[in-house]
Design a protein around this motif. Structure first.
Motif, short mmCIF file in Angstrom:
data_model
loop_
_atom_site.label_atom_id
_atom_site.label_comp_id
_atom_site.label_asym_id
_atom_site.label_seq_id
_atom_site.Cartn_x
_atom_site.Cartn_y
_atom_site.Cartn_z
N HIS A 1 0.92 -1.24 0.09
CA HIS A 1 -0.04 0.07 -0.03
C HIS A 1 0.75 1.23 -0.01
O HIS A 1 0.42 2.13 -0.83
CB HIS A 1 -0.93 0.02 1.13
N GLN B 1 -7.74 5.21 4.85
CA GLN B 1 -8.00 5.43 3.31
C GLN B 1 -8.13 4.00 2.77
O GLN B 1 -9.04 4.00 1.87
CB GLN B 1 -6.66 6.01 2.87
N MET B 2 -7.25 3.14 3.00
CA MET B 2 -7.57 1.77 2.52
C MET B 2 -8.87 1.06 2.52
O MET B 2 -9.47 0.39 1.67
CB MET B 2 -6.35 0.68 2.89
N TRP C 1 -11.87 2.53 3.59
CA TRP C 1 -12.89 3.40 3.58
C TRP C 1 -14.24 3.06 2.76
O TRP C 1 -15.15 2.66 3.29
CB TRP C 1 -12.43 4.83 2.75
N LEU C 2 -13.92 2.32 1.43
CA LEU C 2 -15.26 2.14 0.66
C LEU C 2 -15.68 0.83 1.29
O LEU C 2 -17.10 0.85 1.48
CB LEU C 2 -14.82 1.54 -0.78
N MET D 1 -9.52 -5.52 4.75
CA MET D 1 -10.42 -4.18 4.62
C MET D 1 -11.09 -4.08 5.93
O MET D 1 -11.96 -3.08 6.34
CB MET D 1 -11.52 -4.35 3.63
N THR E 1 -5.26 3.95 -3.84
CA THR E 1 -5.28 3.79 -2.31
C THR E 1 -6.41 3.42 -1.66
O THR E 1 -6.42 3.24 -0.26
CB THR E 1 -4.40 4.83 -1.47
N ARG E 2 -7.40 3.64 -2.44
CA ARG E 2 -8.84 3.50 -1.89
C ARG E 2 -9.67 2.54 -2.61
O ARG E 2 -10.64 2.25 -2.36
CB ARG E 2 -9.58 4.78 -1.86
N LYS F 1 -7.49 -3.48 -6.52
CA LYS F 1 -6.29 -2.47 -6.42
C LYS F 1 -5.10 -3.11 -7.26
O LYS F 1 -4.72 -2.37 -7.70
CB LYS F 1 -5.85 -2.84 -4.83
#
Ligand SMILES: [Fe+2]
Ligand SMILES: [Fe+2]
Lengths: 250, 324
Positions: free
Chosen positions: A20, A237-238, A240-241, A71, B67-68, B75
């Motif tokens: 990341h 950030q990683m 969030w969704l 996540m 990054t999201r 990704k």
């Protein structure tokens, strides 16, 4: 085998967080070639994450997936080294962090490829080829930038001084490691120290960089007891969704 | 397209020029060492340079979501895609360098505004669905333009296009795949998908450049075969291909006057707002300043790295020479 899950989680969290961090460079590297190479390394590490966290999820059961682990966990459940969650700062930090990690990652994977646990050995055998390339590349960059201009030398030295205290954690074992070592699943962390030191010192000498005196080691990453403040922001950030739309599939 | 408003140089008509034009008409490839009119060279540098810059600046709106990205697989796919775009930039800079300009010079020209990049990359990516829309529409439009350019008259450019086209279809597929997941997803995801199409539809149509009647530089470039189709031809082709895909996704193209025309066998559609296009080209798009700022920062912050690597390579070279 109760220590297998933690091993897979530790390996997978290292590659997840470092991958990341590298992906944060996309479109911002010093030259196109570096942009491509950073993305390449990030891709390898994300691929390895899918395998390690896939194994960890399989062991956890309950229909969990690698994505659930990546996540949906919070900071205290992560088991990565503090080193890999250090921020990118600049290209010197990023390169030095990679170098210090790769020189541990490579022999670690090499040993794991001979693990008594076949699932571990299979993942490691795939990953070790990628790690070999990463380790060559980051060492070359450290030597070149250490030995480049006065500015590049100073920046590399500053990065090395700042990151050095985060290397000791790689070699401090706990009960989980002792169990893994006794069953021939993974090497004892302490056993990798001398080889790492020797390689690192050789490259740093070529790079005209001086090895910091202090052998103080920050720890708390691979046990999860005390991560740095940086990890929470990375996860914000990683994840969030997945957190904002928990019912969605992507 | 990626090269939208390329000012082409007028050709004089000497004997040499005529012989050159005949080679092009015979579909011979022009190679770097061949004689070529100054106008051809200059126009190509502008066009390939603009195309290369578009690939590089084009990394930014998608890099914005790496990054999201919602899953490890998404990704990895997005990262691979954006990495491809960097590779495309590299091939194209190399092609342009065969015409006697360096990558560093072109970069400086991008950063100080003397060279342009595609207007599309000055629009923001606001939701994950935009990663779908960009792959589906923007890479879709790019393919439309780049496939014919594989037959362009300048050898190095044509060969770069062949390599690039191999990768572009994967880009469009991954975008369409994201759109499909979103369009079939939760209410919120569907809303994101429609919103992405609403925002990217007209900017995508602008990618092909102004209407042929207003496109002053087309004729010479077409004669030189560095432009293979007119802007309107490609735009029509894009609309004809994309509308059924939108229907398949269950999304509505944001154009109330869009309808199938039995007589022409094409869709009738509304032209984009060309005054908006001119604003974006002049630097007043929503993201122009941010994009150039990001490229400048990468370039300036990276200076010590490039210098360090060069200094080390020079030391190594000197040591080798001394050892001999
Ligand atoms: Fe591209
Ligand atoms: Fe593309």
């Amino acid at each position: 085998m109760s220590a297998l899950g933690p091993l897979a989680t530790r390996m997978g969290d290292n590659t997840l967080i470092l991958g990341h961090r590298l992906s944060e460079w996309c479109g911002q590297a010093p030259a196109l070639e570096e942009d491509i190479a950073l993305a390449n390394t990030a891709l390898d590490l994300i691929g390895q994450t899918q395998m390690w966290l896939g194994l960890a999820a399989e062991i956890a059961g309950e229909g969990k997936t690698a994505d659930d682990l990546a996540m949906r966990r919070d900071v205290w459940d992560f088991r990565n080294l503090l080193l890999v969650e250090r921020p990118n700062v600049d290209f010197a930090y990023t390169t030095t962090r990679q170098f210090l990690f790769d020189r541990w990652h490579l022999p670690m994977l090499d040993a794991l490829s001979r693990s008594s646990e076949p699932r571990v050995a299979a993942i490691a055998a795939k990953a070790v080829k990628e790690a070999t390339y990463h380790a060559e590349r980051s060492a070359e960059l450290v030597v070149a930038l250490g030995d480049g201009t006065a500015e590049s030398h100073d920046r590399m030295q500053a990065a090395l001084d700042a990151l050095w205290p985060y290397t000791g954690e790689m070699f401090i074992g706990d009960d989980i490691d002792a169990e893994l070592a006794s069953e021939g699943i993974a090497p004892a962390p302490e056993s990798l120290r001398d080889g790492w030191e020797e390689a690192v010192r050789t490259f740093l000498a070529d790079a005209t960089l001086s090895v910091p005196d202090s052998d103080f080691a920050h720890r708390g990453g691979r046990s999860g007891a005390r991560h740095s403040e940086h990890l929470g922001h990375l996860l914000t950030q990683m994840q969030w969704l997945q957190r904002a739309y928990p019912d969605a599939t992507w | 397209m990626y090269a939208q408003l390329v000012k082409s140089e007028a050709a004089e008509e000497t004997e040499q020029d005529r012989a050159f034009q005949e080679r092009i008409d015979r579909k011979e490839k022009i190679e770097p060492k061949d004689w070529m009119p100054e106008g051809y060279r200059k126009t190509l540098i502008r066009q390939i340079g603009q195309h290369a810059h578009s690939e590089i600046v084009g990394q930014l709106p998608e890099g914005n979501w790496i990054t999201r990205a919602p899953t490890l697989e998404r990704k990895a796919i997005l990262l691979a895609k954006v990495q491809d775009e960097a590779g495309h930039g590299l091939y194209l800079y190399c092609a342009a360098e065969t015409l006697g300009i360096s990558r560093d010079e072109m970069t400086e020209m991008l950063l100080d505004g003397r060279m342009k990049y595609s207007s599309i990359f000055n629009y923001p990516t606001l939701t994950w669905a935009d990663m779908g829309a960009v792959g589906w529409l923007v890479d879709g439009a790019a393919i439309m333009n780049q496939v014919p350019l594989q037959r362009t008259s300048y050898g190095p450019y044509a060969r770069a296009m062949v390599r690039i086209c191999k990768e572009e279809s994967f880009h469009q597929r991954q975008g369409f795949d994201i759109m499909m997941k979103m369009a079939q997803g939760t209410t919120a995801q569907k809303k994101m998908a429609q919103d992405a199409l609403d925002r990217f539809w007209f900017p995508s149509l602008m990618m092909f450049g102004p209407s042929d009647k207003d496109s002053v530089h087309s004729a010479q470039s077409m004669a030189w075969k560095i432009k293979m189709n007119t802007n309107d031809e490609l735009r029509q082709k894009f609309v004809d291909q994309t509308v059924p895909q939108a229907e398949y996704l269950g999304l509505t193209v944001p154009d109330p006057d869009l309808r199938w025309n039995e007589e022409t066998g094409h869709y009738d559609f509304t032209e984009p707002d060309w005054s908006e296009f001119m604003d974006v080209i002049k630097g007043n798009g929503p993201c122009n300043a941010d994009r150039i700022e990001a490229r400048k920062k990468a370039w300036d912050d990276g200076a010590w790295v490039r210098e360090g690597l060069m200094a080390h390579a020079e030391k190594r070279r000197a040591a080798r020479v001394a050892a001999q």
